[in-house]
Scaffold this motif. Structure first.
Motif, PDB file in Angstrom:
ATOM      1  N   SER A 167       0.842  -1.197   0.000  1.00  0.00           N
ATOM      2  CA  SER A 167       0.000   0.000   0.000  1.00  0.00           C
ATOM      3  C   SER A 167       0.878   1.249   0.000  1.00  0.00           C
ATOM      4  N   SER A 168       0.288   2.356  -0.410  1.00  0.00           N
ATOM      5  CA  SER A 168       1.019   3.620  -0.361  1.00  0.00           C
ATOM      6  C   SER A 168       1.353   3.943   1.090  1.00  0.00           C
ATOM      7  N   LEU A 169       2.564   4.394   1.287  1.00  0.00           N
ATOM      8  CA  LEU A 169       3.036   4.612   2.652  1.00  0.00           C
ATOM      9  C   LEU A 169       2.346   5.818   3.285  1.00  0.00           C
ATOM     10  N   SER A 170       1.790   5.604   4.479  1.00  0.00           N
ATOM     11  CA  SER A 170       1.151   6.664   5.244  1.00  0.00           C
ATOM     12  C   SER A 170       1.747   6.661   6.647  1.00  0.00           C
ATOM     13  N   LEU A 171       2.136   7.812   7.129  1.00  0.00           N
ATOM     14  CA  LEU A 171       2.828   7.893   8.404  1.00  0.00           C
ATOM     15  C   LEU A 171       1.979   7.398   9.569  1.00  0.00           C
ATOM     16  N   LYS A 172       0.656   7.477   9.441  1.00  0.00           N
ATOM     17  CA  LYS A 172      -0.215   7.142  10.566  1.00  0.00           C
ATOM     18  C   LYS A 172      -0.901   5.793  10.410  1.00  0.00           C
ATOM     19  N   ASN A 173      -0.662   5.122   9.300  1.00  0.00           N
ATOM     20  CA  ASN A 173      -1.338   3.848   9.046  1.00  0.00           C
ATOM     21  C   ASN A 173      -0.378   2.695   9.271  1.00  0.00           C
ATOM     22  N   ARG A 174      -0.609   1.916  10.320  1.00  0.00           N
ATOM     23  CA  ARG A 174       0.306   0.849  10.681  1.00  0.00           C
ATOM     24  C   ARG A 174       0.331  -0.249   9.630  1.00  0.00           C
ATOM     25  N   ASN A 176       0.060  -0.023   6.437  1.00  0.00           N
ATOM     26  CA  ASN A 176       0.895   0.383   5.309  1.00  0.00           C
ATOM     27  C   ASN A 176       2.383   0.170   5.622  1.00  0.00           C
ATOM     28  N   TRP A 177       2.755   0.549   6.822  1.00  0.00           N
ATOM     29  CA  TRP A 177       4.136   0.316   7.251  1.00  0.00           C
ATOM     30  C   TRP A 177       4.433  -1.184   7.276  1.00  0.00           C
ATOM     31  N   TRP A 180       5.281  -2.634   3.781  1.00  0.00           N
ATOM     32  CA  TRP A 180       6.647  -2.338   3.352  1.00  0.00           C
ATOM     33  C   TRP A 180       7.660  -3.103   4.198  1.00  0.00           C
TER      34      TRP A 180
END
Length: 397
Positions: A167-174, A176-177, A180
């Motif tokens: 998924s596209s990386l989002s700083l607040k979405n675990r 997504n992290w 990656w």
């Protein structure tokens, strides 16, 4: 153990010393390309005729003309021939690095002991904290092994993630992290295993050194009864000639003059071996007469001795050309990202229960961060100067 228990163990291992692991990965990645960083920063680090043989006689002549009264401590031509040849010099009773074109002996520049490559190597190796720092850094190998073992157990059917689009990386979405973290972890798995195994060897080696257990090839017996000769030590060019006569296939890249009369000149080089560092192949010479005291060949090393000389090239990717160093640097950067992503994921997982970032980081995290800042300062100040041997058995130029 159940999957949940493996996950908790995996998360704990990543968080317990996550900051230290992240810093070690970043410093190691930079250390891998530290000489290339210097190469880009200043022309004095760049060789001119990179594909020509080393002219040791010309190097000595240049040093004698430019630094009269000096003595050569060590000469090194890098495996990557585009890098300048380095000469460690005792000049006016002080240490000096001199950089020359290895093929022609042309002077390119000079500098102090403090430089990027030295700084990064010291910091990565032991945080400049001596025995304790070395133990801290090498103990991370146990953590890496723990992560390597638990990862496939945490992520069932892990092979399915090799080509899964994250998924596209989002700083607040675990989640997504996590995508990656899984993807890069899978592709970097082989590299992490290499780092864990070489790091584990460094930990074992540190223990052997602490216990003063011999674990490398003993110097030739002739050194114990080396005849003491008075007179001028042999020239750099003669040193290389004597060494090549004793070991014809040796491609000489390094010469080290001894610091007292009971030691020998060491001539080091390559012998078409795979995954061995420079010191694996060497010739010992009597400093005045040039007589051969012993020859060590990498092909004759025992398994334990070969492991010791293989660990460094394998850990830093410095066993071929620029290509392997770049591969190691890329995967080192990915490993650094994986460590950082693991810390972010852990924080996002417990954020609702523990909204305070400082409390999540904990006393140990704050203490570790303070230790790292302290180690940076110690590294900077400790490598400002380097002492030279009071006695040096080398020609006065």
């Amino acid at each position: 153990m159940k999957a949940k228990q493996w996950f908790n163990l995996h998360a704990w291992a990543g968080l317990f010393v996550g900051v230290l692991l992240l810093v070690t990965c970043v410093s190691g990645t930079l250390a891998t390309l530290s000489h290339e960083i210097e190469y880009l920063s200043d022309a004095k680090f760049r060789a001119i005729y990179s594909h020509s043989p080393t002219n040791f006689a010309a190097i000595e002549q240049t040093i004698a003309a430019r630094y009269p009264g000096s003595q050569i401590i060590h000469v090194l031509r890098h495996k990557q021939a585009y890098l300048a040849t380095e000469v460690s010099l005792k000049h006016n009773d002080a240490f000096l690095f001199v950089y020359l074109d290895g093929a022609t002996g042309k002077w390119l520049g000079e500098g102090p002991w403090l430089r990027v490559s030295r700084f990064l190597r010291n910091w990565h190796m032991n945080l400049s904290l001596g025995w304790t720092g070395k133990l801290l850094v090498t103990s991370l190998a146990i953590l890496l092994l723990l992560l390597v073992i638990t990862s496939p157990l945490v992520y069932r059917q892990w092979w399915r993630y090799f080509f899964k689009k994250p998924s596209s990386l989002s700083l607040k979405n675990r989640s997504n992290w996590a995508d990656w973290h899984k993807l890069l972890g899978l592709w970097s798995y082989w590299f992490i295993v290499v780092m864990a195994l070489t790091g584990l060897w460094y930990l074992v080696e540190h223990g052997l050194q602490t216990a003063k257990v011999p674990h490398y090839v003993a110097p030739p017996a002739a050194l114990k009864n080396m005849p003491q000769q008075s007179g001028r030590p042999i020239s750099l060019g003669d040193v290389v000639n004597h060494a090549e006569a004793a070991f014809p296939s040796l491609q000489v890249r390094g010469v080290r003059y001894p610091s007292n009369v009971s030691k020998a000149i060491e001539v080091q080089g390559d012998n078409n071996d795979i995954l061995l560092r420079l010191r694996a192949n060497k010739v010992y010479l009597q400093p005045v007469t040039g007589s051969v005291l012993g020859v060590q060949k990498g092909q004759d090393l025992t398994l334990l001795h070969r492991i010791k000389d293989t660990a460094d090239p394998l850990h830093f990717g410095n066993f071929a050309g620029l290509e392997t160093k770049l591969i190691w640097a890329v995967f080192g950067a990915l490993m650094s990202f994986i460590c950082g992503a693991g810390l972010v994921m852990n924080w996002l997982r417990v954020k609702r229960k523990q909204p305070s970032l400082l409390k999540w980081f904990g006393v140990s995290g704050v203490a570790l961060s303070a230790l790292l800042i302290y180690s940076l300062a110690i590294t900077w100040f400790s490598i400002q100067q380097r002492t030279v041997p009071a006695e040096l058995i080398a020609p006065v130029l």
